[in-house]
Scaffold this motif. Structure first.
Motif, mmCIF file in Angstrom:
data_model
loop_
_atom_site.group_PDB
_atom_site.id
_atom_site.type_symbol
_atom_site.label_atom_id
_atom_site.label_comp_id
_atom_site.label_asym_id
_atom_site.label_seq_id
_atom_site.Cartn_x
_atom_site.Cartn_y
_atom_site.Cartn_z
ATOM 1 N N UNK A 581 0.612 -1.539 0.151
ATOM 2 C CA UNK A 581 -0.058 -0.271 -0.089
ATOM 3 C C UNK A 581 0.612 1.337 0.402
ATOM 4 N N UNK A 582 0.655 2.268 -0.739
ATOM 5 C CA UNK A 582 0.941 2.995 -0.452
ATOM 6 C C UNK A 582 0.681 4.563 1.085
ATOM 7 N N UNK A 583 -0.162 4.015 1.657
ATOM 8 C CA UNK A 583 -0.048 4.694 2.698
ATOM 9 C C UNK A 583 -0.040 3.131 3.821
ATOM 10 N N UNK A 584 0.248 3.177 4.727
ATOM 11 C CA UNK A 584 0.241 1.659 6.136
ATOM 12 C C UNK A 584 -1.429 2.362 7.589
ATOM 13 N N UNK A 585 -2.488 1.085 7.172
ATOM 14 C CA UNK A 585 -3.254 1.261 8.353
ATOM 15 C C UNK A 585 -3.232 0.238 8.799
ATOM 16 N N UNK A 586 -3.737 0.335 10.341
ATOM 17 C CA UNK A 586 -4.209 -1.002 11.058
ATOM 18 C C UNK A 586 -5.052 -1.878 10.131
ATOM 19 N N UNK A 587 -4.479 -2.994 10.575
ATOM 20 C CA UNK A 587 -5.172 -4.271 10.253
ATOM 21 C C UNK A 587 -6.993 -4.332 11.247
ATOM 22 N N UNK A 588 -6.844 -3.817 12.143
ATOM 23 C CA UNK A 588 -8.220 -4.081 12.372
ATOM 24 C C UNK A 588 -7.864 -2.911 13.833
ATOM 25 N N UNK A 589 -9.261 -3.350 15.086
ATOM 26 C CA UNK A 589 -9.325 -2.093 15.554
ATOM 27 C C UNK A 589 -9.097 -2.315 16.811
ATOM 28 N N UNK A 590 -8.804 -3.788 16.849
ATOM 29 C CA UNK A 590 -8.243 -4.482 18.720
ATOM 30 C C UNK A 590 -8.353 -5.832 18.319
ATOM 31 N N UNK A 591 -8.320 -6.431 19.571
ATOM 32 C CA UNK A 591 -7.734 -7.472 19.785
ATOM 33 C C UNK A 591 -6.062 -7.412 19.128
ATOM 34 N N UNK A 592 -5.549 -6.929 19.406
ATOM 35 C CA UNK A 592 -4.241 -7.149 19.098
ATOM 36 C C UNK A 592 -4.399 -6.692 17.376
ATOM 37 N N UNK A 593 -5.336 -6.404 16.721
ATOM 38 C CA UNK A 593 -5.140 -6.173 15.300
ATOM 39 C C UNK A 593 -4.818 -4.865 15.304
ATOM 40 N N UNK A 594 -5.214 -4.067 16.221
ATOM 41 C CA UNK A 594 -5.147 -2.625 16.166
ATOM 42 C C UNK A 594 -2.847 -2.108 16.007
ATOM 43 N N UNK A 595 -2.057 -3.483 16.490
ATOM 44 C CA UNK A 595 -1.144 -2.980 16.886
ATOM 45 C C UNK A 595 -0.049 -3.308 15.392
ATOM 46 N N UNK A 596 -1.367 -4.291 14.412
ATOM 47 C CA UNK A 596 -0.640 -3.975 13.238
ATOM 48 C C UNK A 596 -0.712 -3.810 12.071
ATOM 49 N N UNK A 597 0.475 -2.902 11.195
ATOM 50 C CA UNK A 597 0.775 -2.338 10.033
ATOM 51 C C UNK A 597 0.785 -3.806 8.814
ATOM 52 N N UNK A 598 -0.904 -3.348 8.082
ATOM 53 C CA UNK A 598 -0.342 -3.866 6.836
ATOM 54 C C UNK A 598 0.401 -3.987 5.767
ATOM 55 N N UNK A 599 1.447 -3.837 5.344
ATOM 56 C CA UNK A 599 2.182 -3.428 4.794
ATOM 57 C C UNK A 599 1.777 -4.116 3.672
ATOM 58 N N UNK A 600 1.530 -5.539 3.081
ATOM 59 C CA UNK A 600 1.274 -6.131 1.777
ATOM 60 C C UNK A 600 0.087 -7.120 1.639
ATOM 61 N N UNK A 601 -0.648 -7.268 0.887
ATOM 62 C CA UNK A 601 -1.626 -8.129 0.821
ATOM 63 C C UNK A 601 -1.400 -8.373 -1.181
ATOM 64 N N UNK A 602 -2.279 -10.121 -0.724
ATOM 65 C CA UNK A 602 -2.352 -10.494 -2.210
ATOM 66 C C UNK A 602 -2.505 -12.382 -2.168
ATOM 67 N N UNK A 603 -2.752 -12.075 -3.268
ATOM 68 C CA UNK A 603 -3.361 -13.731 -3.103
ATOM 69 C C UNK A 603 -2.866 -15.423 -3.944
ATOM 70 N N UNK A 604 -3.076 -16.466 -4.293
ATOM 71 C CA UNK A 604 -2.371 -17.050 -3.836
ATOM 72 C C UNK A 604 -1.886 -18.171 -5.078
ATOM 73 N N UNK A 605 -0.913 -17.911 -5.406
ATOM 74 C CA UNK A 605 -0.831 -18.406 -7.199
ATOM 75 C C UNK A 605 -0.734 -20.040 -7.720
ATOM 76 N N UNK A 606 -1.850 -20.670 -7.504
ATOM 77 C CA UNK A 606 -1.438 -21.646 -7.732
ATOM 78 C C UNK A 606 -1.657 -22.680 -6.270
ATOM 79 N N UNK A 607 -1.718 -23.392 -5.899
ATOM 80 C CA UNK A 607 -1.521 -24.572 -5.066
ATOM 81 C C UNK A 607 -0.927 -24.552 -3.596
ATOM 82 N N UNK A 608 0.236 -23.901 -4.101
ATOM 83 C CA UNK A 608 0.950 -23.875 -2.793
ATOM 84 C C UNK A 608 0.965 -22.306 -2.645
#
Lengths: 746, 746
Positions: A581-608
């Motif tokens: 992402x161009x900016x980093x946002x927290x992954x969530x609001x509570x349960x610890x997720x508020x302390x995680x930045x989401x630095x990148x995301x994608x989807x699997x290619x193939x089975x593994x």
């Protein structure tokens, strides 16, 4: 001296005449607590010819001489941990204990005088000392901000007092006992029942403190209060402490209860190794005193010898470097080099069965207790009896009766898997059922975060627990285990967590080439069963053993599942596309997720899905049998962390949405090496071409692993029958597999 | 053998008769390049009684025997660095060189046969080998993707060939020379002038390769081509290479020019220590060959003995652990344990003045060259001649004539300051004039990022430079120095940077208690003069020496200035308030700012800004005399880094807006310690109560430093007169200060 001896003879004679003469016991021999008169004589005879003992003695002497030169300071208490008055009083207790020992061993009165002078200064101050001015603790001390530290002080100072007991006049002793020791013992016990009257590491210190001064003073009331708790005091069973733990749910108290409750029959301490190390010292030092003064208690045989067993368990809960696995609230870097472990190792050797493996650890520690046990260890090392302490795979049950889950450790070559399926672990427990951490050569490959605290560093919240310990470190998402719908296990609630625990499904370390541990948890998320099986497999064609992780989840509802892997090091390569992402946002609001930045995301290619990383010159690859719609995220710890209390470390998250039953299968390989000196990269690629779920039913899960060279191995786990004798037959892809026992591998 | 000897006599006689008989030189003795016939005899005589030599020999023998057992593989080239064919050919060259040496020392024909067989396989392949299929290089090799690696190969293989020269028949030699060595040497030189005909570390390898095979083949044309470049070839002086460096701006080429140009008279290599280490091997190994075969060249005396001086410079450019300071493009972790430094240290000892300090480094390296120089080192160590290599403060000039800036290193107790005011450093230079890095006990306190590359790790861009090297690592903001208006020095342009360099203002390490280095830069930003003075001061009342940093900037325009400090470790405490953002955004769009996340920002409270941090058990505090409107930011490296090529490390940024002339004054203290084993924090607070700019004029800057205990020290630097003899008188706050020399401290 001469007069004293006559006195003693007279008293003995008198005692022979009168069957009950408790008051005369005051004339018992000193020292008798940790040092004994006979032991001191033996030590003096060996001095100069026991290298490690001599060296320790020399070091202690230097240390104490330097302190004596500095002069005595017993400042009016005012600081939290890390502050001057805290540090000074803490230092004083240690130095007094050491000076006392030096007096006994070296027979030099300057040490006795130093202890006496300091004690008298304390006596002068303590009489009028109010509660410590800092108010943060649930049980404020007087010298320190919490009774816990006051208790530490008394545990050490009792030893010092015992050592100079005979050096003091009767009047001096009376003065100290009346104005300092007795009120001190009362403050941490009868005046602070919320601290003392519990099963908790804090209370263990309290019990030991009261008991040890009781042993020296030969005060039966104090000794009984130490062993059995304060007579007639029962706490509110629903009250909680600062950490959110119950003060005293079961009404149990006293030293014996504190042995009974937190230790499993295997010697696992419910709070985890970091706190076991902390609690160990009072357990063992008081036990040593009890053994010497009240041998009839047979304290080292109590609960089937659990105290000595616990030392073995604790040593096994350390990595290749001797650092304890930071389960629950554990500060990383704490290791068997800690002084408490010098105590533990020496006592275990002396009062146990003289295990030569312990000598090798003592040799690494390079110091010994300056007492009978330390002498035995020093002599053992000197006489070449030391052998390597061979840490093996081990399963440690949790719970007083060993039926509340546990911790399974699998070791294979340089790799160590720590699989946690233990109970809540008192107020220091984390909500991380079925979590794991993974080590190579003592370095973390997939980490357990440990606690969020900088112990004794005043600048960081007075050295105490930081709020991120609750909001991050204890939360499920902070661990390598499954999170359902973004909520922590047991709703992150202590009272719920304390009711339940996972159950062992199987532990099998009988074959070095394939070792397994497997456990189930059904209460973390009501209506959901989680079953995780982890195996370390040593397979031809692989440079090192690999870790197989099978996480099976069964639910009566449709959920989102997150499975994180907190890998240590830098991303090397992925086989999937992801966006940063161009900016980093927290992954969530509570349960610890508020302390995680989401630095990148994608989807699997193939089975593994494959992720490789590099850390400290070693390569690692995670291969996961993912599904097309899984979301793959890179996360970074550190969001919503206004005081930079958290380490900016990485994680990789597999998220699966809107499923009911599901299966996560992964392999972690350690492979190859990179040296920045030779700049050569060796075996930097994964050896796995395909990881497949071949079959997954209620009863069986079958996984195939195919190497780059095309060799395929099949692993089948029976999910509902862990019997070693059970015979299984299963048809997969028209082929029949038949085996005996809980798993198949070929 | 007998026949050969007669031949040689005949030839000698013939030579006496005919004054010019170049062709007959072919009968020169072998080995003569690195090993000599006499040397081999001496080695054989000492074998078994020279521990470090014997051990190295044993290790090499094991290594080569294992390779011989594996069999020979010379695959058709296809991979980039890190890929199989690359690694295999690289390995082959090393193993051949070693096998050749083993043949000489052990006189075992199996090693000669192994080299011969492999060479013949190469001969068979090379004849028809096209250019390497990978196209990324500006000068493609044949065995490897770049001529550079082909040259590496020939440097090693020349040595192997020399060792088995006499083992081969004349016909075999002719076959190899005609089909392999000569065309190989031609490919990397006449066929690749853009690679060969330059002053650049790549060319040095090329020159050495051509020269060494020329020495073995006794081919005057090749030797001349090596020493002086390709006759008659001049490159386009404006052309650039992959790294943005000029191919050949000055038209200079050949080995001697490559000694002349990049080395300053002090032996500083313009690209920095990482590349010096890389370039060192061909410089020295070819020099050794020249010394042996063409002693009349007096190569080790060339340019006032700069080759041997450069080894001393290089060793001084390493930290306490022997790791080279990662100036410019340097990969961290490269150290004097690298094999090139074994060569350097042994050659420096043997051909230099037998410095016993070098023996202690050789002992740490724990291996030696298997030649005359290695024998001398092994004997020196064996005979107890080793003394510690005492690294002192040192100033190393840059530029062929030593007048293009330099690098100043100040050492005081366990602290090391590296102050960079050197010239651009060829294509590997960074835009970081007047930057610094700071070390304690070999650990980075304030880091130089180094390069953005994972050398030889194929997964990371083929092991080559990553694009972040240009966009981040080379940019000014990536370094601990001043950035004006968010732009890099010299506009980040190589051709501008190559024209200029900072100038030393003063370097004074004459007093251990106060050491200084100071330099000025006037071209990084036209119209702006930057003047930075750094001092390490050992002052009573401070646990350790502290670093004083005075950055004075004078401009004819109004600007924004950013001064970053890339501290290593975790924030402990600040004395200012700051806000952390809910989302992270990059600090800017270009010039490296796009790679920084803004993690928090605030403003100074009071006259000083303080930031403390903790790293590896040590505390550090930055105290800065900031202004009310300064902006203080926490930054984190890693924005716009789609492949996780950058390390997520921290920085602290002081930003001052809309000023013309300005002054940044800071002190960095190293203090105290924390052990996670004892959990005790010692001296965790700064010792500085106030840091003040007492006076700042064109000519003088005066700083006062007041400790917690209230002691005040005054430091005055004369900004425009660095003379040691100059007498200064200055009135500050109605008090007169008079001193001689460039600075005052009291």
């Amino acid at each position: 001296m001469h007069i004293k001896r006559i006195n003693r003879v007279l008293i003995s004679v008198t005692c022979l005449l009168i069957s009950l003469c408790p008051i005369l016991n005051q004339a018992q021999e000193h020292p008798n607590l940790i040092l004994t008169k006979a032991g001191v004589e033996k030590i003096r005879a060996e001095l100069g010819s026991i290298p490690i003992f001599d060296a320790t003695l020399e070091q202690v002497k230097e240390e104490v001489d330097a302190e004596i030169a500095l002069g005595i300071d017993t400042p009016i208490p005012k600081d939290y941990s890390g502050g001057y008055t805290h540090v000074r009083h803490k230092r004083n207790m240690v130095v007094m204990q050491k000076a006392g020992v030096l007096y006994q061993i070296l027979d030099d009165e300057k040490y006795a005088k130093y202890v006496k002078d300091m004690l008298m200064q304390y006596e002068g101050m303590y009489r009028t000392l109010p509660l410590h001015p800092k108010t943060r603790s649930y049980a404020r001390g007087k010298l320190f901000w919490q009774c816990l530290n006051d208790s530490n002080w008394l545990v050490y100072v009792s030893q010092a007092y015992d050592c100079i007991y005979n050096y003091l006049s009767k009047a001096e002793r009376k003065k100290l006992e009346k104005n300092l020791f007795r009120p001190f013992a009362d403050h941490i016990s009868v005046d602070s029942p919320q601290f003392y009257q519990r099963v908790h590491n804090h209370s263990t210190w309290g019990n030991a403190a009261v008991g040890m001064i009781g042993l020296v003073m030969n005060d039966k009331e104090l000794i009984d209060r130490a062993l059995y708790g304060i007579k007639g005091v029962n706490l509110d069973k629903t009250a909680k402490d600062d950490d959110g733990g119950f003060l005293n749910k079961d009404g149990k108290a006293g030293f014996l209860a504190n042995i009974e409750e937190p230790f499993s029959p295997d010697g696992y301490y419910n709070e985890g190794p970091y706190y076991q190390r902390y609690a160990m010292y009072p357990f063992l030092i008081f036990a040593e005193g009890l053994h010497n003064v009240k041998p009839e208690l047979k304290i080292f045989e109590y609960k089937d010898g659990v105290l000595l067993k616990s030392i073995n368990a604790l040593l096994n809960l350390s990595d290749a470097d001797g650092d304890f696995f930071p389960l629950n609230d554990g500060q990383k870097g704490m290791s068997y080099y800690n002084d408490a472990l010098v105590t533990a190792v020496d006592i275990s050797y002396y009062f146990g069965n003289q295990d030569p493996g312990l000598l090798s650890i003592a040799a690494k520690q390079n110091k010994v207790l300056l007492d009978d046990s330390g002498l035995a260890v020093a002599l053992g090392i000197k006489n070449g009896k030391a052998k390597p302490f061979d840490k093996k795979s081990i399963n440690l049950t949790d719970g007083p009766d060993g039926n509340q889950g546990g911790v399974g450790i699998l070791r294979s070559e340089d790799l160590e898997l720590v699989f946690k399926y233990s109970a809540q672990g008192s107020s220091h427990g984390h909500y991380d059922k079925l979590s794991f951490s993974f080590y190579e050569k003592g370095d973390e490959v997939l980490q357990d975060y440990g606690l969020a605290r900088f112990v004794n560093i005043e600048q960081k919240g007075g050295g105490n627990y930081l709020k991120e310990n609750k909001t991050w470190a204890k939360q499920t998402i902070a661990h390598n285990t499954l999170v359902q719908n973004g909520k922590s296990h047991y709703q992150g609630k202590f009272d719920i967590g304390s009711k339940y625990h996972p159950d062992l499904y199987l532990f099998d370390a009988s074959k070095p080439e394939i070792q397994l541990v497997s456990a189930k948890e059904t209460n973390a998320y009501p209506g959901t069963e989680m079953h995780r099986t982890m195996a370390i497999i040593k397979e031809e064609g692989f440079e090192k053993p690999f870790l197989l992780d099978i996480f099976k989840v069964k639910s009566d509802s449709v959920n989102q599942y997150d499975l994180p892997f907190y890998f240590m090091g830098q991303v090397l390569k992925t086989n999937f596309e992801y966006e940063v992402p161009q900016i980093l946002e927290p992954l969530g609001k509570d349960n610890g997720y508020q302390h995680l930045w989401s630095e990148g995301s994608g989807h699997p290619i193939g089975e593994n899905t494959k992720l490789s990383w590099l850390d400290k010159g070693s390569f690692y690859t995670l291969t996961s049998a993912t599904l097309k719609n899984d979301e793959l995220s890179f996360v970074r710890i550190g969001a919503n962390d206004p005081e930079f209390n958290l380490r900016r470390e990485a994680g990789f998250l597999i998220r699966r949405k809107e499923v009911q039953n599901s299966l996560f299968v992964s392999v972690v390989e350690a492979h190859g090496s990179y040296s920045p000196v030779s700049e050569s990269a060796v075996n930097s690629n994964s050896n796995i071409a395909a990881l497949k779920v071949v079959l997954d039913t209620v009863d069986y899960t079958a996984i195939s692993i195919t190497t780059i060279k095309g060799n395929t191995k099949l692993f089948i786990i029976a999910n509902t029958n862990a019997s070693k004798e059970a015979k299984h037959t299963l048809k997969i892809n028209e082929k029949n597999y038949t085996w005996v026992g809980s798993y198949y591998y070929n």
